[in-house]
Design a protein around this motif. Structure first.
Motif, PDB file in Angstrom:
ATOM      1  N   LEU A 284      33.846 -12.275  -7.961  1.00  0.00           N
ATOM      2  CA  LEU A 284      32.956 -11.928  -6.890  1.00  0.00           C
ATOM      3  C   LEU A 284      31.521 -12.620  -7.337  1.00  0.00           C
ATOM      4  N   ASN A 285      31.641 -13.773  -7.716  1.00  0.00           N
ATOM      5  CA  ASN A 285      30.319 -14.450  -8.378  1.00  0.00           C
ATOM      6  C   ASN A 285      30.013 -15.635  -7.084  1.00  0.00           C
ATOM      7  N   ARG A 286      30.598 -15.635  -6.111  1.00  0.00           N
ATOM      8  CA  ARG A 286      30.137 -16.614  -4.871  1.00  0.00           C
ATOM      9  C   ARG A 286      29.098 -16.036  -4.020  1.00  0.00           C
ATOM     10  N   THR A 310      31.132 -12.788   9.218  1.00  0.00           N
ATOM     11  CA  THR A 310      31.120 -13.402   7.775  1.00  0.00           C
ATOM     12  C   THR A 310      31.332 -14.743   7.652  1.00  0.00           C
ATOM     13  N   HIS A 311      31.272 -15.243   6.579  1.00  0.00           N
ATOM     14  CA  HIS A 311      31.507 -16.756   6.062  1.00  0.00           C
ATOM     15  C   HIS A 311      32.023 -16.666   4.773  1.00  0.00           C
ATOM     16  N   LEU A 312      33.312 -16.627   4.561  1.00  0.00           N
ATOM     17  CA  LEU A 312      33.800 -16.529   3.008  1.00  0.00           C
ATOM     18  C   LEU A 312      33.941 -17.776   2.564  1.00  0.00           C
ATOM     19  N   VAL A 321      39.884 -14.990  -4.089  1.00  0.00           N
ATOM     20  CA  VAL A 321      38.427 -14.666  -4.022  1.00  0.00           C
ATOM     21  C   VAL A 321      38.124 -14.151  -2.514  1.00  0.00           C
ATOM     22  N   ARG A 322      38.806 -14.848  -1.425  1.00  0.00           N
ATOM     23  CA  ARG A 322      38.632 -14.318  -0.074  1.00  0.00           C
ATOM     24  C   ARG A 322      39.304 -13.046   0.027  1.00  0.00           C
TER      25      ARG A 322
END
Length: 562
Positions: A284-286, A310-312, A321-322
């Motif tokens: 979760l580092n994005r 949202t914008h994944l 990650v998504r």
């Protein structure tokens, strides 16, 4: 060039100069609301009439350069000296440069007929013939007509709009990744084959706003809204009665999400600006974010709906990650959409979830959203079967207190036990008191979670909150409590795939998911073959590198109980 041709060229050039000056002058003289309503039409008439005439490409470039430079104060002073002649609602005839013909001001782009005799024999079928070749080269009326024919609002199955406004409210939603200008410039290599003029933000902004206005939606969700363009961008929408929420992506990112809604129809009851970045957690580092809005009808306060956008993450190889980002977002949607517990389970408000998910139809995260369950344990980072580097049974750490059913543990405990803090353990830079730090006191609910934790590599944590009701962490499988459906089928009746953007190939990455609400219409998407026949986007028809998506929903009005 003949004398008559030179005369015609000079006349057209002078006219365009006058239009540009008038447009800029109007920006200062007209009431702002009126100006922003006519600006896109003014620019469109000028550009398209230019393309209808066989003049050099240099003339097009000169006009666009002039239009772009009109914000220059010196240019403004020069224009103020010129005589202001109205070009609104007029265009040149084909055979006489001094004869004007009428175009009604209220004419929409889909019905606009230009003053070129015989150019369009049929305004209702197919792409028009006998259009000058310059149009095809520049991106142009023939492409606009083809695009408008493709992009129609179509009835969803056999559902029909109700005519009884006392029983139902019609919610029309548009979602659009509008391409932040800084991202375009940072990745300019992706747009080398495009017309350089259309990559200018002033040109693209006009096209984007025009398409949004034509949709006439009462809820608008935009992705890649550049922060330093925000106030200028929302001005025409505020003049038309929209209010908005904005959330910039975290850390050093310059763009974010924008959610607009008509304030004469909706009241904002609650909202969340969700940061999917959580410090110290690799998966979760994005810097992706989400916006969730709980809206009620102004004339029917008990009729409520939750809209989220949202914008994944983009990285095609990191579906894990998504999936983790989606788990966080759904937990926040669950918190805001919850109504009450019933004998058959929890009850939720109608939900619409839209945006750029950066994933293709029927892949892992899509299946998770639409099927309500997904087993990630033992799969690779792309969430496909893998013989190495496979995922453990823990996706996100238990310290975030989000269950494998996408619910906040503290919120759920408070509901069921009717006690506790109900604290959300996610970091949020906009809410300093919610930020995690070394001195934060853990609630008794979190202490219970810590005491029950087990080795994530050997098994899952299961905690009974009340008798007969348990929650799980690190089970290797995610579930969620919503019955989500996609507005789009992604494949038409002929087996052809739809598309919303071009990433090496035409694909779909933008979606509208819904739960507990009835879709009535959808803004039809083109197929891959239809997209291939259009100029590269952005172009002089589509102002972004994504196509917008939209849907109309029927929201039953709740009757007040006396």
């Amino acid at each position: 060039m003949s004398v008559s041709s030179k005369t015609r060229l000079v006349t057209i050039t002078a006219s365009l100069l006058n239009v540009a000056c008038n447009l800029h002058t109007a920006k200062f003289l007209l009431p702002r609301k009126i100006f922003y309503m006519v600006e896109p039409l003014w620019q469109r008439l000028s550009l398209e009439n230019l393309y209808l005439n066989p003049f050099p490409e240099a003339l097009v470039s000169d006009y666009l350069d002039l239009a772009i430079s009109m914000d220059n104060p010196a240019s403004h002073q020069k224009c103020m000296k010129a005589k202001m002649e109205s070009y609104l609602g007029t265009c040149y005839g084909q055979n006489n440069t001094t004869t004007m013909c009428d175009v009604p001001f209220h004419t929409t782009s889909s019905n606009l007929v230009y003053c070129q005799p015989g150019a369009f024999a049929d305004v209702t079928h197919g792409v028009k013939t006998n259009v000058h070749a310059a149009e095809t080269k520049h991106g142009n009326y023939i492409d606009k007509e083809r695009y408008k024919i493709i992009r129609k609002w179509k009835r969803f199955g056999k559902n029909r709009l109700t005519s009884n406004t006392e029983d139902s409210f019609i919610l029309k939603l548009l979602s659009f990744n509008i391409l932040a200008q800084n991202l375009l410039e940072d990745h300019s290599y992706l747009y080398q084959g495009h017309n350089k003029k259309v990559l200018n933000w002033k040109i693209r902004k006009s096209l984007v706003i025009q398409e949004i206005h034509e949709a006439d939606a009462n809820v608008i969700c935009l992705q890649e809204m550049q922060e330093d363009h925000l106030l200028d961008f929302v001005t025409p929408f505020k003049q038309l009665g929209y209010e908005y929420l904005y959330k910039k992506r975290t850390n050093d990112k310059r763009d974010g999400l924008l959610l607009l809604y008509r304030s004469n129809q909706f009241v904002l009851l609650d909202y969340a600006k969700v940061e999917l970045y959580q410090a110290g957690i690799e998966i979760l580092n994005r810097d992706n974010v989400g916006i969730i809005a709980k809206l009620s009808l102004r004339d029917s306060p008990e009729t409520q709906v939750v809209v989220a956008t949202t914008h994944l993450l983009y990285n095609p190889r990191r579906n894990d990650v998504r999936l983790a980002q989606t788990q966080l977002l759904l937990a926040e949607i669950e918190r805001i959409a919850f109504v009450e517990n019933t004998m058959t389970g929890p009850k939720y408000l109608p939900i619409i979830l839209t945006g750029d998910f950066n994933l293709e139809p029927f892949t892992a995260v899509y299946k998770f959203l639409t099927e309500g369950s997904f087993e990630y344990y033992g799969k690779g980072r792309n969430l496909e079967p893998s013989q190495y580097n496979f995922l453990s049974n823990s996706l996100i750490p238990s310290r975030l207190c989000i269950t494998d059913n996408c619910q906040h543990f503290n919120i759920l405990t408070q509901r069921l036990q009717r006690e506790g803090t109900g604290k959300v353990m996610l970091e949020n830079s906009e809410l300093p008191l919610q930020k995690r730090d070394g001195n934060m006191t853990l609630s008794s609910d979190v202490n219970m979670l810590q005491q029950n934790s087990v080795n994530i590599n050997t098994g899952c944590t299961q905690i009974e909150i009340v008798k007969g009701y348990s929650v799980r962490f690190s089970s290797g499988t995610l579930t969620h409590p919503f019955k989500m459906h996609s507005v789009y089928r992604h494949i038409n009746a002929h087996g052809e795939r739809e598309a919303t953007t071009h990433q090496d190939k035409w694909i779909t990455v933008d979606y509208i998911f819904y739960s507990n609400i009835q879709p009535i219409e959808k803004y039809a998407l083109p197929t891959i073959s239809q997209c291939a026949a259009l100029p590269k986007i952005p172009n002089f028809v589509v102002g972004s590198d994504h196509l917008c998506i939209g849907a109309t929903f029927q929201l039953p009005r709740k009757k007040s109980v006396l």
